[in-house]
Design a protein around this motif. Structure first.
Motif, PDB file in Angstrom:
ATOM      1  N   GLU A  39      -2.805   6.101   3.994  1.00 15.76           N
ATOM      2  CA  GLU A  39      -3.259   5.970   2.621  1.00 15.76           C
ATOM      3  C   GLU A  39      -3.075   7.298   1.900  1.00 15.76           C
ATOM      4  O   GLU A  39      -3.728   8.292   2.229  1.00 15.76           O
ATOM      5  N   ASN A  71       0.191   4.552  -5.094  1.00 18.48           N
ATOM      6  CA  ASN A  71      -0.302   4.440  -3.726  1.00 18.48           C
ATOM      7  C   ASN A  71       0.899   4.467  -2.781  1.00 18.48           C
ATOM      8  O   ASN A  71       1.719   3.554  -2.797  1.00 18.48           O
ATOM      9  N   ASN A 101      -2.709   8.738  -2.161  1.00 15.14           N
ATOM     10  CA  ASN A 101      -2.754   8.429  -3.581  1.00 15.14           C
ATOM     11  C   ASN A 101      -2.308   9.654  -4.384  1.00 15.14           C
ATOM     12  O   ASN A 101      -2.826  10.757  -4.193  1.00 15.14           O
ATOM     13  N   SER A 161       2.806   4.999   1.076  1.00 17.18           N
ATOM     14  CA  SER A 161       2.694   4.946   2.536  1.00 17.18           C
ATOM     15  C   SER A 161       3.053   6.320   3.100  1.00 17.18           C
ATOM     16  O   SER A 161       3.567   7.192   2.380  1.00 17.18           O
TER      17      SER A 161
END
Length: 217
Positions: free
Chosen positions: A193, A67, A195, A69
């Protein structure tokens, strides 16, 4: 049809590899812990006479999720398609921006180009170009993208689809030079967000554990 310049400098792969090694390092501990947990569970199951299972693992591969930023994603994208060997400046904030010059009608013209990234079904990243500004010229987006493509190093993992007004970051191409595969799962720059998935072969994890063990002896 315009031909690409054969004198383009090939871009070294090292920046990508270092970036993804760092990304793998950031999640290697939970991956290894998961692997050891699976191995321990299998052994315990076998010890009581029940068949072992590896349902958590598919095709000898563990998938780990990172994950990120927007700041980290900026560094990752810059390592893949940025740096000193590309003919543009790249920034990522609430969108992806390219800035540089192109040869339009025999004249060097400064441009800025912005787009929004999204995840493709194959895990690559598509940048939908939303805005292009040219100094003193008005050209269709597809035309600017076609010219932009001619400026790119031939081995850069960047694919330009001028007709669709898209720029594709080819993570699958990058993965060919790695010991593991990298895929995008979700990108939402506005909400910070991002991923990224790493498909890590179990034999690679075993090799790293063995190397670490030997180094500590």
């Amino acid at each position: 049809m315009a031909k690409q310049n054969n004198t383009k400098t090939k871009r070294p792969l090292n920046p990508w590899k270092w970036a993804f090694w760092l990304l793998l390092l950031a999640i290697s501990v939970p991956v290894i812990v998961l692997y050891l947990y699976i191995q321990t569970a299998d052994q315990e199951t076998a010890s009581v006479g029940k068949p072992a299972t590896t349902e958590e693992v598919s095709d000898e591969t563990i998938t780990a999720e990172a994950n990120l930023s927007t700041v980290s994603f900026n560094r990752l994208v810059s390592a893949v398609i940025g740096g000193d060997d590309v003919p543009y400046q790249l920034t990522v904030d609430d969108h992806v921006s390219f800035a540089g010059t192109i040869d339009a009608l025999g004249t060097k013209v400064a441009y800025t180009m912005q787009g929004q990234p999204s995840v493709m079904e194959d895990g690559n990243i598509a940048i939908d170009v939303t805005n292009i500004e040219l100094a003193g010229l008005q050209l269709p987006t597809s035309t600017v993208l076609a010219i932009f493509q001619l400026t790119l190093p031939t081995d850069l993992p960047l694919q330009v689809l001028s007709g669709e007004e898209q720029i594709i970051i080819r993570l699958d191409q990058v993965s060919q030079d790695m010991d593991f595969a990298i895929r995008a799962s979700d990108i939402d720059l506005a909400n910070d967000e991002i991923n990224i998935l790493l498909d890590v072969p179990l034999n690679y994890i075993e090799e790293q554990i063995e190397t670490e063990t030997e180094g500590n002896q």
